[in-house]
Design an enzyme around this catalytic site. Structure first.
Site, PDB file in Angstrom:
ATOM      1  N   ASP A 262       0.846  -1.202   0.000  1.00 45.59           N
ATOM      2  CA  ASP A 262       0.000   0.000   0.000  1.00 45.59           C
ATOM      3  C   ASP A 262       0.880   1.251   0.000  1.00 45.59           C
ATOM      4  OD1 ASP A 262      -2.459  -1.622   0.448  1.00 45.59           O
ATOM      5  OD2 ASP A 262      -1.410  -2.082   2.305  1.00 45.59           O
TER       6      ASP A 262
ATOM      7  N   HIS B 238      -4.707  -3.260   6.383  1.00 44.97           N
ATOM      8  CA  HIS B 238      -4.456  -3.547   4.965  1.00 44.97           C
ATOM      9  C   HIS B 238      -5.794  -3.960   4.345  1.00 44.97           C
ATOM     10  CE1 HIS B 238      -2.923  -5.084   1.245  1.00 44.97           C
ATOM     11  NE2 HIS B 238      -3.427  -6.265   1.501  1.00 44.97           N
TER      12      HIS B 238
END
Ligand SMILES: NC(=O)c1ccc[n+]([C@@H]2O[C@H](COP(=O)([O-])OP(=O)(O)OC[C@H]3O[C@@H](n4cnc5c(N)ncnc54)[C@H](O)[C@@H]3O)[C@@H](O)[C@H]2O)c1
Length: 341
Positions: A162, A190
């Protein structure tokens, strides 16, 4: 190349899968632990995945990597984690059709609780574990809770992908190299609730990223709108975009992120901070014990990642972070209801 240093034992679960295949060759070539550090690989699979892992082991042999001091393929966690210095937990149970969150967490608890216990039983004293398999944060929480006697700060989960996605988006938009961007942060889980935050980010000339965005977009308000409406959703939903375009989930970028996570934790972060999901001790008001993504640095001295404290949020940023933490709390509570924690 001849080396004098002792080999590091790296255990990779789900090694017969896609990310496993993208990980193994880079690790064996020295791309994770450096060009002087020999590695021993242990590949853990379930019986259905054994042939794929065995095939990868044959190919590893055919590469004749000078740093590779052996590959072992097994479906026994006790064998796989025996003496492990680094564990990369990639294999997990994907969400099937009609599967509720509780079912998914239960299926993964059935994987990560025994693996945590096997790590406690068999791994080396300096073991460090990164969980890649989703839901990664809560799987790491389960593994840490099941690893009696292993300090919980040895467990982390991957949000580096990410982080890298956020850097990639900014670099593309601002037309600078990704290496020029520092101190971008992924906060939270996440998942699509994650909060990619650029408020503390800087460019190579130390100019705040917010200023560079405002300049490009014609003002601070336009920059805020771009962040809210374009950047944050794009980063948070990038996994789905990759599936749509590629017809398959992120593999090479996920493996790259896992390698960078371990490399930086062990050898030290380079310029500025990175993002990793680590066990909270209450930093930023995140309930103790949750595995949450924070800005982190590592000095490369064996102590692992340290959370950067004292950063400030505006109200909108705090609300985004809180929403992602609330999701982590809900996942933890669902796991508690299963009696796993
Ligand atoms: N955190 C992240 O940023 C990130 C990014 C991408 C993918 N992922 C996750 O990584 C995981 C793996 O992705 P993939 O594309 O390699 O999947 P994959 O299906 O190709 O491979 C998974 C492998 O794990 C094995 N496996 C399943 N249960 C196991 C167990 N109990 N022990 C050992 N091995 C087991 C399977 O046999 C399979 O070979 C998925 O959960 C995916 O959602 C995480």
């Amino acid at each position: 190349m001849t080396t004098q240093t002792a080999p590091v034992t790296v255990t990779i679960t789900g090694a017969g899968g896609q990310i496993g295949y993208a990980l193994l060759f880079r690790i064996a070539a020295g791309g994770m632990l450096g060009p002087d550090r020999p590695v021993r690989l242990r590949l853990l699979e379930i019986p259905q995945g054994m042939r794929a892992a065995e095939g990868a082991a044959l190919e590893l042999q055919d590469c004749a990597f000078p740093l590779l001091h052996g590959v072992e393929v097994t479906d026994s966690a006790a064998v796989a984690f025996d003496g492990a210095n680094i564990a990369m937990l990639v294999g997990s149970r994907p969400r099937g059709p009609g599967m509720e969150r509780g079912d998914l967490l239960a299926a993964n608890a059935g994987i990560f609780a025994p693996q945590g216990a096997a790590i406690a039983e068999a791994a080396a004293d300096d073991i460090r574990v990164v969980v890649v398999g989703n839901p990664a944060n809560t799987n790491a929480l389960i593994a840490a809770a099941s690893a009696d006697g292993v300090p919980s700060d040895r467990f982390s989960a991957l949000t580096r992908l990410d982080h890298n996605r956020a850097v990639g988006q900014l670099a593309g938009f601002l037309e600078v190299g990704p290496g020029e961007i520092a101190d971008v942060i992924i906060w939270g889980n996440h998942s699509a609730t994650q909060f990619p935050d650029v408020a503390h980010g800087i460019l190579a000339d130390r100019r705040p990223i917010l200023d560079a965005l405002a300049e490009r977009l014609g003002g601070a308000e336009a920059a805020r709108m771009w962040l809210d409406e374009v950047f944050i959703p794009r980063v948070a939903k990038r996994g789905a975009e990759i599936i749509e375009v590629r017809g398959s989930s992120s593999v090479a970028s996920a493996a790259n992120a896992a390698i960078e996570h371990v490399r930086d934790e062990r050898l030290g972060t380079r310029r500025g901070s990175t993002s990793a999901a680590v066990v909270s001790r209450g930093e930023y008001g995140v309930p103790e014990g949750l595995v949450c993504s924070f800005p982190v640095v590592s000095r490369g001295d064996g102590a692992g990642y340290r959370i950067i404290e004292g950063l400030t949020f505006d109200a909108a940023a705090r609300a985004r972070f809180d929403a992602s933490v609330a999701e982590l709390v809900a996942e933890r509570d669902a796991v508690r209801e299963l009696g796993v924690l």
